[in-house]
Enzyme design. Structure first.
Site, short mmCIF file in Angstrom:
data_model
loop_
_atom_site.label_atom_id
_atom_site.label_comp_id
_atom_site.label_asym_id
_atom_site.label_seq_id
_atom_site.Cartn_x
_atom_site.Cartn_y
_atom_site.Cartn_z
CG ASP A 187 48.72 32.08 51.82
OD1 ASP A 187 49.42 31.31 52.50
OD2 ASP A 187 47.91 31.66 50.98
CB THR A 207 49.34 39.95 47.44
OG1 THR A 207 48.74 38.74 46.99
CG2 THR A 207 48.43 41.12 47.11
P1 IMP Z 1 49.46 36.02 49.21
O1 IMP Z 1 49.83 36.77 47.97
O2 IMP Z 1 49.61 34.53 49.00
O3 IMP Z 1 50.18 36.51 50.44
O4 IMP Z 1 47.90 36.21 49.32
C1 IMP Z 1 47.25 36.90 50.27
C2 IMP Z 1 45.77 36.85 49.90
O5 IMP Z 1 45.30 35.51 49.80
C3 IMP Z 1 44.95 37.49 50.99
O6 IMP Z 1 44.78 38.86 50.78
C4 IMP Z 1 43.64 36.72 50.88
O7 IMP Z 1 42.80 37.30 49.93
C5 IMP Z 1 44.02 35.36 50.38
N1 IMP Z 1 44.07 34.36 51.48
C6 IMP Z 1 45.15 33.63 51.85
N2 IMP Z 1 44.85 32.80 52.86
C7 IMP Z 1 43.55 33.01 53.15
C8 IMP Z 1 42.66 32.45 54.13
O8 IMP Z 1 42.98 31.59 54.97
N3 IMP Z 1 41.39 32.93 54.11
C9 IMP Z 1 40.96 33.88 53.24
N4 IMP Z 1 41.76 34.44 52.32
C10 IMP Z 1 43.05 34.01 52.27
#
Ligand code: IMP
Ligand code: MG
Length: 181
Positions: free
Chosen positions: A105, A109
């Site tokens: 997203d 992470t």
């Molecule tokens: P990032 O650090 O923002 O890239 O977060 C990624 C994490 O956010 C993923 O591993 C998911 O746990 C969570 N996430 C982001 N978007 C979604 C979604 O649409 N559905 C479910 N989990 C999501």
């Protein structure tokens, strides 16, 4: 037969389409890693476990499977402060690691995870995710294997959760808020 909750919206991506993409990704990995040794598929818990289970059964290489779990400190999602909730129990030093994520997203992470792997002296690290929300990216990340680039919808199913639920749904659906029923 039971019923899914009313929060499960319409089918966005069917089981069959997911399986096709999983096979495509595995084929690329089979090709790219055919001459490499010490290949480790590193699943990011919990969301990636369903994808990972299907993916590794299409990979015909000599691999190890390891897991890791990352959490963000409360109320600091935007600052990107993370910690390892479950560290990887296997040895990653010198390994050719493929990180398997459910969805990328903001990219925060995965940025943290790449840093963790660097400290563990891996030989190489590539990123594989089934879903990517490119338009929401805060950190530029180079993703080597992507299943689907999706929009800004919050999706559930195939391992992805909302408050810990809906991971068991075999397809990808949008999350429907009760307020919008
Ligand atoms: P990032 O650090 O923002 O890239 O977060 C990624 C994490 O956010 C993923 O591993 C998911 O746990 C969570 N996430 C982001 N978007 C979604 C979604 O649409 N559905 C479910 N989990 C999501
Ligand atoms: Mg996750």
């Amino acid at each position: 037969m039971g019923n899914y909750s009313s929060n499960v919206g319409s089918v966005l991506i069917s089981k069959e389409r997911i399986q096709e993409r999983v096979k495509d990704i595995a084929q690329k990995i089979n090709e790219d890693y055919k001459d490499k040794d010490n290949v480790v598929i590193l699943g990011v818990l919990k969301g990636a476990f369903v994808f990972l289970a299907d993916l590794i059964r299409e990979i015909s290489l000599d691999i190890r499977v390891e897991f890791i779990s990352v959490s963000s400190y409360v109320n600091s999602e935007s600052t990107g402060k993370f910690y390892l909730k479950i560290p990887c129990t296997g040895n990653l030093e010198g390994a050719n690691v493929i990180i398997v994520e459910d969805i990328i997203d903001s990219g925060l992470t995965i940025e943290y995870l790449l840093d963790v792997l660097k400290n563990q002296k891996v030989k190489s690290a590539r990123i594989c995710c089934l879903f990517s929300k490119k338009i929401r990216r805060e950190k530029e990340v180079d993703i080597d294997y992507v299943g689907f680039d999706i929009g800004d919808d919050f999706i559930i199913g195939y391992g992805l959760d909302y408050n810990g639920k809906f991971r068991n749904i075999p397809f990808i659906a949008t999350y429907k808020d009760d307020k919008n029923l």
